[in-house]
Design a protein around this motif. Structure first.
Motif, PDB file in Angstrom:
ATOM      1  N   GLU A 216       1.005  -1.219   0.073  1.00 40.89           N
ATOM      2  CA  GLU A 216       0.023   0.017  -0.075  1.00 40.89           C
ATOM      3  C   GLU A 216       0.943   1.181  -0.063  1.00 40.89           C
ATOM      4  O   GLU A 216       1.806   1.218   0.813  1.00 40.89           O
ATOM      5  CB  GLU A 216      -0.931  -0.084   1.258  1.00 40.89           C
ATOM      6  N   VAL A 217       0.403   2.343  -0.668  1.00 40.35           N
ATOM      7  CA  VAL A 217       1.325   3.442  -0.699  1.00 40.35           C
ATOM      8  C   VAL A 217       0.250   4.679  -0.484  1.00 40.35           C
ATOM      9  O   VAL A 217      -0.760   4.723  -1.253  1.00 40.35           O
ATOM     10  CB  VAL A 217       1.874   3.484  -2.037  1.00 40.35           C
ATOM     11  N   MET A 218       0.505   5.499   0.479  1.00 39.07           N
ATOM     12  CA  MET A 218       0.008   6.592   0.807  1.00 39.07           C
ATOM     13  C   MET A 218       0.778   7.659   0.575  1.00 39.07           C
ATOM     14  O   MET A 218       1.702   7.992   0.915  1.00 39.07           O
ATOM     15  CB  MET A 218      -0.126   6.579   2.342  1.00 39.07           C
ATOM     16  N   LEU A 219       0.296   8.522  -0.472  1.00 41.88           N
ATOM     17  CA  LEU A 219       0.815   9.471  -1.380  1.00 41.88           C
ATOM     18  C   LEU A 219       0.613  10.729  -0.782  1.00 41.88           C
ATOM     19  O   LEU A 219      -0.595  11.177  -0.295  1.00 41.88           O
ATOM     20  CB  LEU A 219       0.493   9.618  -2.803  1.00 41.88           C
ATOM     21  N   LYS A 220       1.514  11.762  -0.353  1.00 40.88           N
ATOM     22  CA  LYS A 220       1.619  13.099  -0.195  1.00 40.88           C
ATOM     23  C   LYS A 220       0.589  13.760  -1.147  1.00 40.88           C
ATOM     24  O   LYS A 220      -0.078  14.574  -0.753  1.00 40.88           O
ATOM     25  CB  LYS A 220       2.784  13.759  -0.111  1.00 40.88           C
ATOM     26  N   ASP A 221       1.098  13.666  -2.652  1.00 42.47           N
ATOM     27  CA  ASP A 221       0.173  14.304  -3.447  1.00 42.47           C
ATOM     28  C   ASP A 221      -0.455  13.283  -4.616  1.00 42.47           C
ATOM     29  O   ASP A 221       0.069  12.134  -4.539  1.00 42.47           O
ATOM     30  CB  ASP A 221       1.271  15.205  -4.351  1.00 42.47           C
ATOM     31  N   PRO A 222      -1.649  13.600  -4.769  1.00 40.26           N
ATOM     32  CA  PRO A 222      -2.246  12.523  -5.700  1.00 40.26           C
ATOM     33  C   PRO A 222      -1.638  12.574  -6.956  1.00 40.26           C
ATOM     34  O   PRO A 222      -0.976  13.378  -7.356  1.00 40.26           O
ATOM     35  CB  PRO A 222      -3.645  13.179  -5.978  1.00 40.26           C
ATOM     36  N   ILE A 223      -1.684  11.266  -7.595  1.00 42.04           N
ATOM     37  CA  ILE A 223      -1.135  11.113  -9.036  1.00 42.04           C
ATOM     38  C   ILE A 223      -2.037  10.594  -9.858  1.00 42.04           C
ATOM     39  O   ILE A 223      -3.109  10.327  -9.729  1.00 42.04           O
ATOM     40  CB  ILE A 223       0.172   9.980  -8.833  1.00 42.04           C
ATOM     41  N   LYS A 224      -1.744  10.707 -11.349  1.00 41.75           N
ATOM     42  CA  LYS A 224      -2.709  10.235 -12.402  1.00 41.75           C
ATOM     43  C   LYS A 224      -2.103   8.462 -12.541  1.00 41.75           C
ATOM     44  O   LYS A 224      -1.244   8.336 -12.577  1.00 41.75           O
ATOM     45  CB  LYS A 224      -2.334  10.944 -13.569  1.00 41.75           C
ATOM     46  N   TYR A 225      -3.329   7.846 -12.813  1.00 43.88           N
ATOM     47  CA  TYR A 225      -2.958   6.410 -13.049  1.00 43.88           C
ATOM     48  C   TYR A 225      -2.282   6.059 -14.220  1.00 43.88           C
ATOM     49  O   TYR A 225      -2.431   7.052 -15.177  1.00 43.88           O
ATOM     50  CB  TYR A 225      -4.522   5.726 -13.421  1.00 43.88           C
ATOM     51  N   THR A 226      -1.438   5.277 -14.440  1.00 39.21           N
ATOM     52  CA  THR A 226      -0.894   4.821 -15.499  1.00 39.21           C
ATOM     53  C   THR A 226      -0.710   3.264 -15.307  1.00 39.21           C
ATOM     54  O   THR A 226      -0.701   2.850 -14.551  1.00 39.21           O
ATOM     55  CB  THR A 226       0.483   5.418 -15.949  1.00 39.21           C
ATOM     56  N   SER A 227      -0.659   2.703 -16.537  1.00 44.04           N
ATOM     57  CA  SER A 227      -0.264   1.267 -16.913  1.00 44.04           C
ATOM     58  C   SER A 227       1.016   0.974 -16.804  1.00 44.04           C
ATOM     59  O   SER A 227       1.585  -0.001 -16.918  1.00 44.04           O
ATOM     60  CB  SER A 227      -1.065   0.648 -17.706  1.00 44.04           C
ATOM     61  N   LYS A 228       2.161   2.112 -16.874  1.00 41.96           N
ATOM     62  CA  LYS A 228       3.509   2.058 -17.123  1.00 41.96           C
ATOM     63  C   LYS A 228       4.161   1.929 -15.732  1.00 41.96           C
ATOM     64  O   LYS A 228       3.495   2.303 -14.751  1.00 41.96           O
ATOM     65  CB  LYS A 228       3.961   3.142 -17.757  1.00 41.96           C
ATOM     66  N   LYS A 229       5.416   1.389 -15.627  1.00 43.04           N
ATOM     67  CA  LYS A 229       6.022   1.272 -14.304  1.00 43.04           C
ATOM     68  C   LYS A 229       6.356   2.562 -13.727  1.00 43.04           C
ATOM     69  O   LYS A 229       6.597   3.329 -14.615  1.00 43.04           O
ATOM     70  CB  LYS A 229       7.258   0.602 -14.688  1.00 43.04           C
ATOM     71  N   VAL A 230       6.048   2.709 -12.388  1.00 46.15           N
ATOM     72  CA  VAL A 230       6.237   4.005 -11.722  1.00 46.15           C
ATOM     73  C   VAL A 230       7.263   3.656 -10.402  1.00 46.15           C
ATOM     74  O   VAL A 230       7.466   2.718 -10.214  1.00 46.15           O
ATOM     75  CB  VAL A 230       5.084   4.505 -11.082  1.00 46.15           C
ATOM     76  N   GLN A 231       7.679   4.883 -10.180  1.00 50.90           N
ATOM     77  CA  GLN A 231       8.806   4.741  -8.963  1.00 50.90           C
ATOM     78  C   GLN A 231       8.319   5.699  -7.748  1.00 50.90           C
ATOM     79  O   GLN A 231       7.827   6.913  -8.184  1.00 50.90           O
ATOM     80  CB  GLN A 231      10.253   5.162  -9.508  1.00 50.90           C
ATOM     81  N   VAL A 232       8.280   5.179  -6.677  1.00 46.12           N
ATOM     82  CA  VAL A 232       7.806   5.952  -5.429  1.00 46.12           C
ATOM     83  C   VAL A 232       8.545   5.778  -4.267  1.00 46.12           C
ATOM     84  O   VAL A 232       9.688   4.829  -4.368  1.00 46.12           O
ATOM     85  CB  VAL A 232       6.331   5.692  -4.949  1.00 46.12           C
ATOM     86  N   LYS A 233       8.754   6.835  -3.338  1.00 45.38           N
ATOM     87  CA  LYS A 233       9.682   6.715  -2.404  1.00 45.38           C
ATOM     88  C   LYS A 233       9.013   7.337  -1.250  1.00 45.38           C
ATOM     89  O   LYS A 233       8.213   8.018  -0.975  1.00 45.38           O
ATOM     90  CB  LYS A 233      10.807   7.966  -2.695  1.00 45.38           C
ATOM     91  N   GLY A 234       9.245   6.486  -0.053  1.00 47.37           N
ATOM     92  CA  GLY A 234       8.469   6.754   1.237  1.00 47.37           C
ATOM     93  C   GLY A 234       8.831   6.297   2.381  1.00 47.37           C
ATOM     94  O   GLY A 234       9.884   5.302   2.238  1.00 47.37           O
TER      95      GLY A 234
END
Length: 143
Positions: A101-119
């Motif tokens: 589960e990822v709780m984001l500070k700012d909303p993001i747009k959906y994509t079917s491509k690979k993304v990278q998150v940090k937290g």
């Protein structure tokens, strides 16, 4: 007996998929399970190895695919899978250690491509309503 067989099967498929990736997911795949109970019956509880325990509260970067859940995309609360949708824990052969589960500070747009998150990584071994890995105060590093 069947339940233990399923755990071994999940672990095998997950380990095979993780071996192909060199990211934090490889470390997170080193989890085992023990049988526990709650008011609804039997459940599997994760047992984190020492390497995973050291990541508790640490800032990590994870790369993966956004998995829509509950029939919609929630731009500030996402499920990230190390595997593409067709192979993820909910739809394919991945185990529960392949998603977070990822709780984001700012909303993001959906994509079917690979993304990278940090937290900051939070380990969850007790609440069956949540995934075992939760990334808090996260931000999108690369879309």
């Amino acid at each position: 007996m069947i339940k233990r067989y399923l755990i071994v099967l999940f672990a095998f498929f997950s380990f095979t998929a993780m071996a192909q990736q060199g990211s934090v997911w490889k470390d997170l795949s080193n989890v085992t399970y023990e049988i526990g109970e709650d008011e609804f019956g039997e459940l599997y509880l994760p047992v984190f190895d020492e390497k995973i325990k050291k990541l508790q509260g640490e800032e990590i970067t994870a790369e993966g695919y956004i998995i829509p859940f509950e029939g919609m995309f929630k731009p500030e609360h996402i499920i990230l899978s190390s595997l593409p949708l067709a192979e993820c824990f909910f739809c394919g052969s991945g185990g529960p250690e392949t998603v977070m589960e990822v709780m984001l500070k700012d909303p993001i747009k959906y994509t079917s491509k690979k993304v990278q998150v940090k937290g900051k990584l939070e380990l969850n071994a007790k609440d069956p309503e949540k995934l075992m890995y939760i990334l808090k105060d996260a931000m999108l590093v690369s879309p």
